[in-house]
Motif scaffolding. Sequence first.
Motif, PDB file in Angstrom:
ATOM      1  N   GLY A 185       2.234  18.632 -19.127  1.00 51.65           N
ATOM      2  CA  GLY A 185       2.876  18.512 -17.827  1.00 51.65           C
ATOM      3  C   GLY A 185       1.882  18.458 -16.690  1.00 51.65           C
ATOM      4  N   GLY A 186       2.392  18.639 -15.489  1.00 49.88           N
ATOM      5  CA  GLY A 186       1.538  18.591 -14.310  1.00 49.88           C
ATOM      6  C   GLY A 186       2.379  18.558 -13.050  1.00 49.88           C
ATOM      7  N   SER A 187       1.723  18.339 -11.934  1.00 51.47           N
ATOM      8  CA  SER A 187       2.406  18.319 -10.653  1.00 51.47           C
ATOM      9  C   SER A 187       1.852  17.199  -9.795  1.00 51.47           C
ATOM     10  N   ILE A 188       2.761  16.435  -9.182  1.00 48.22           N
ATOM     11  CA  ILE A 188       2.395  15.321  -8.321  1.00 48.22           C
ATOM     12  C   ILE A 188       3.050  15.519  -6.959  1.00 48.22           C
ATOM     13  N   VAL A 189       2.276  15.313  -5.896  1.00 49.55           N
ATOM     14  CA  VAL A 189       2.812  15.374  -4.534  1.00 49.55           C
ATOM     15  C   VAL A 189       2.461  14.079  -3.812  1.00 49.55           C
ATOM     16  N   ASN A 190       3.454  13.462  -3.204  1.00 48.36           N
ATOM     17  CA  ASN A 190       3.254  12.231  -2.447  1.00 48.36           C
ATOM     18  C   ASN A 190       3.418  12.500  -0.962  1.00 48.36           C
ATOM     19  N   ILE A 191       2.537  11.914  -0.161  1.00 47.49           N
ATOM     20  CA  ILE A 191       2.638  12.069   1.283  1.00 47.49           C
ATOM     21  C   ILE A 191       3.569  10.994   1.835  1.00 47.49           C
ATOM     22  N   ALA A 192       4.713  11.445   2.346  1.00 45.07           N
ATOM     23  CA  ALA A 192       5.672  10.544   2.985  1.00 45.07           C
ATOM     24  C   ALA A 192       5.495  10.697   4.497  1.00 45.07           C
ATOM     25  N   SER A 193       6.576  10.871   5.218  1.00 47.68           N
ATOM     26  CA  SER A 193       6.511  11.056   6.667  1.00 47.68           C
ATOM     27  C   SER A 193       7.888  11.426   7.167  1.00 47.68           C
ATOM     28  N   MET A 194       7.925  12.144   8.299  1.00 45.05           N
ATOM     29  CA  MET A 194       9.229  12.391   8.903  1.00 45.05           C
ATOM     30  C   MET A 194       9.871  11.068   9.329  1.00 45.05           C
ATOM     31  N   SER A 195       9.051  10.008   9.423  1.00 51.19           N
ATOM     32  CA  SER A 195       9.576   8.681   9.771  1.00 51.19           C
ATOM     33  C   SER A 195      10.434   8.105   8.658  1.00 51.19           C
ATOM     34  N   GLY A 196      10.419   8.744   7.501  1.00 49.20           N
ATOM     35  CA  GLY A 196      11.315   8.359   6.428  1.00 49.20           C
ATOM     36  C   GLY A 196      12.669   9.008   6.556  1.00 49.20           C
ATOM     37  N   VAL A 197      12.791   9.910   7.541  1.00 45.98           N
ATOM     38  CA  VAL A 197      14.031  10.654   7.756  1.00 45.98           C
ATOM     39  C   VAL A 197      14.671  10.288   9.097  1.00 45.98           C
ATOM     40  N   ILE A 198      13.803  10.029  10.099  1.00 43.28           N
ATOM     41  CA  ILE A 198      14.282   9.689  11.438  1.00 43.28           C
ATOM     42  C   ILE A 198      13.628   8.378  11.877  1.00 43.28           C
ATOM     43  N   VAL A 199      14.071   7.869  13.015  1.00 44.01           N
ATOM     44  CA  VAL A 199      13.419   6.707  13.634  1.00 44.01           C
ATOM     45  C   VAL A 199      12.683   7.205  14.865  1.00 44.01           C
TER      46      VAL A 199
ATOM     47  N   ILE B 259       0.835  -1.210   0.000  1.00 47.61           N
ATOM     48  CA  ILE B 259       0.000   0.000   0.000  1.00 47.61           C
ATOM     49  C   ILE B 259       0.866   1.255   0.000  1.00 47.61           C
ATOM     50  N   ASN B 260       1.842   1.309   0.899  1.00 48.32           N
ATOM     51  CA  ASN B 260       2.602   2.544   1.099  1.00 48.32           C
ATOM     52  C   ASN B 260       3.629   2.843   0.014  1.00 48.32           C
ATOM     53  N   MET B 261       4.205   1.801  -0.575  1.00 45.35           N
ATOM     54  CA  MET B 261       5.217   2.037  -1.618  1.00 45.35           C
ATOM     55  C   MET B 261       4.723   1.667  -3.008  1.00 45.35           C
ATOM     56  N   LYS B 262       4.292   0.421  -3.169  1.00 46.25           N
ATOM     57  CA  LYS B 262       3.782   0.014  -4.483  1.00 46.25           C
ATOM     58  C   LYS B 262       2.592   0.877  -4.875  1.00 46.25           C
TER      59      LYS B 262
ATOM     60  N   SER C 139       9.181   2.213   4.323  1.00 42.23           N
ATOM     61  CA  SER C 139       8.254   2.555   3.229  1.00 42.23           C
ATOM     62  C   SER C 139       8.235   4.058   2.966  1.00 42.23           C
ATOM     63  N   LYS C 140       8.279   4.862   4.026  1.00 38.12           N
ATOM     64  CA  LYS C 140       8.232   6.307   3.859  1.00 38.12           C
ATOM     65  C   LYS C 140       9.555   6.869   3.334  1.00 38.12           C
ATOM     66  N   ALA C 141      10.660   6.249   3.752  1.00 36.84           N
ATOM     67  CA  ALA C 141      11.946   6.634   3.152  1.00 36.84           C
ATOM     68  C   ALA C 141      11.925   6.312   1.664  1.00 36.84           C
ATOM     69  N   GLY C 142      11.303   5.182   1.322  1.00 43.99           N
ATOM     70  CA  GLY C 142      11.175   4.808  -0.083  1.00 43.99           C
ATOM     71  C   GLY C 142      10.341   5.789  -0.872  1.00 43.99           C
ATOM     72  N   VAL C 143       9.265   6.299  -0.280  1.00 47.08           N
ATOM     73  CA  VAL C 143       8.417   7.279  -0.967  1.00 47.08           C
ATOM     74  C   VAL C 143       9.207   8.557  -1.265  1.00 47.08           C
ATOM     75  N   ILE C 144      10.024   8.981  -0.307  1.00 45.66           N
ATOM     76  CA  ILE C 144      10.839  10.185  -0.513  1.00 45.66           C
ATOM     77  C   ILE C 144      11.808   9.989  -1.679  1.00 45.66           C
ATOM     78  N   GLN C 145      12.531   8.884  -1.666  1.00 42.09           N
ATOM     79  CA  GLN C 145      13.513   8.628  -2.718  1.00 42.09           C
ATOM     80  C   GLN C 145      12.837   8.363  -4.064  1.00 42.09           C
ATOM     81  N   MET C 146      11.701   7.663  -4.024  1.00 44.63           N
ATOM     82  CA  MET C 146      10.970   7.397  -5.252  1.00 44.63           C
ATOM     83  C   MET C 146      10.486   8.701  -5.889  1.00 44.63           C
ATOM     84  N   SER C 147      10.026   9.621  -5.054  1.00 40.91           N
ATOM     85  CA  SER C 147       9.551  10.909  -5.561  1.00 40.91           C
ATOM     86  C   SER C 147      10.684  11.687  -6.221  1.00 40.91           C
ATOM     87  N   LYS C 148      11.862  11.676  -5.595  1.00 39.85           N
ATOM     88  CA  LYS C 148      13.017  12.361  -6.174  1.00 39.85           C
ATOM     89  C   LYS C 148      13.408  11.721  -7.515  1.00 39.85           C
ATOM     90  N   SER C 149      13.374  10.394  -7.564  1.00 37.89           N
ATOM     91  CA  SER C 149      13.757   9.685  -8.790  1.00 37.89           C
ATOM     92  C   SER C 149      12.768   9.963  -9.916  1.00 37.89           C
TER      93      SER C 149
END
Length: 263
Positions: A146-160, A124-127, A172-182
Motif C-alpha cells: 500500500g501507500g499514500s498519495i496526495v494531489n495538490i488541487a485548489s480552492m478554485s476547483g470548488v469556487i470561481v 499538465i494539471n489533469m493528465k 482542471s482543479k475540480a477534475g483533480v479533486i474528483q479524480m483523487s476521490k475516484s
Amino acid sequence: MKNIDLNAPKLFDLSGSVAMVTGAGSGIGQRIAIGLAQCGADVALLDRRTDDGLAQTAELIARAGRRSLSISADVTSSKALADAVSQTEAGLGSLNLALNAAGIANANPCENMEEEQYQTLMDINMKGVWLSCQAEARAMIAHGKGGSIVNIASMSGVIVNKGLNQVHYNASKAGVIQMSKSMAMEWVGKGIRVNSISPGYTATPMNTRPEMVHQTKEFEAQTPMGRMANVDEMVGPAVFLLSDAASFCTGVDLLVDGGFCCW
C-alpha cells in the motif's frame, strides 16, 4: 484504553518512507518536499524546470539529514514517469508516498482562449496528475504494502475566483479533486489512500511577482484571515494526509484556504 501502545511510532513520523514529489523545484511542491524530509522521508524530486530549483530543494533536504534524488521529468509523459519511479526505487528504495504538485496557471477570457492554451494547461494539471498517480500506484500495488498519495488541487476547483478568467484552470482543479476521490475508491482495497489538498491564495513566486502587487492585495482582502497563505502552511496538511495520522482518511479534499470558501 489499556490497549494503547505507548511505544508506538509518532503519528507524523515518516522515517523509513520513500516519497516522490512532482513540481519539487519551486513553490508548494518544493516546500512540501523539504517538509517530508524534515519528518524523516527520503524524497525523489521531479520537475521539468531548467533553473536550479531542484538543486536548491536537494541541498535543503541534505541539510535536513535525508537523501534525495533529482529527476528531470515531464509529467505529461507516461514513459518519463515510469522511468522516474524506477530511478526512485533503484536509488532510494520502495516507493510508499507521493505528492503531486506539478501544475501551471494562466488566465484568459473563455471566448478569447485559444485551444492550445486550454489543452496545454489540461495536459499538465489533469493528465499529469493522472499519469503521476498511475505510475506511483503501480509501484505501490506491485509491492503489496500500500501507500499514500496526495494531489495538490485548489480552492478554485470548488469556487470561481472573483475577477479571474480561468475557466480551464478551475475545471482542471475540480477534475483533480474528483479524480483523487475516484482513485481512492478504486485503490481502497489495495491499501492505497488518495487524498487532495485545495490551497487558497498562497504566496508562491508566481503570486508575488512585482506586477502582481495589486492582485495580491485583492487576494488578501477577499480572504477572511486577511492574508495569503505562506508555503510553510501547506506542509502540515500534506504530512498529515501522507502519514499514519490520517490512516482512516481517503477520498478527502482538504481545503487550506484561510476560510475563503466559508464566504
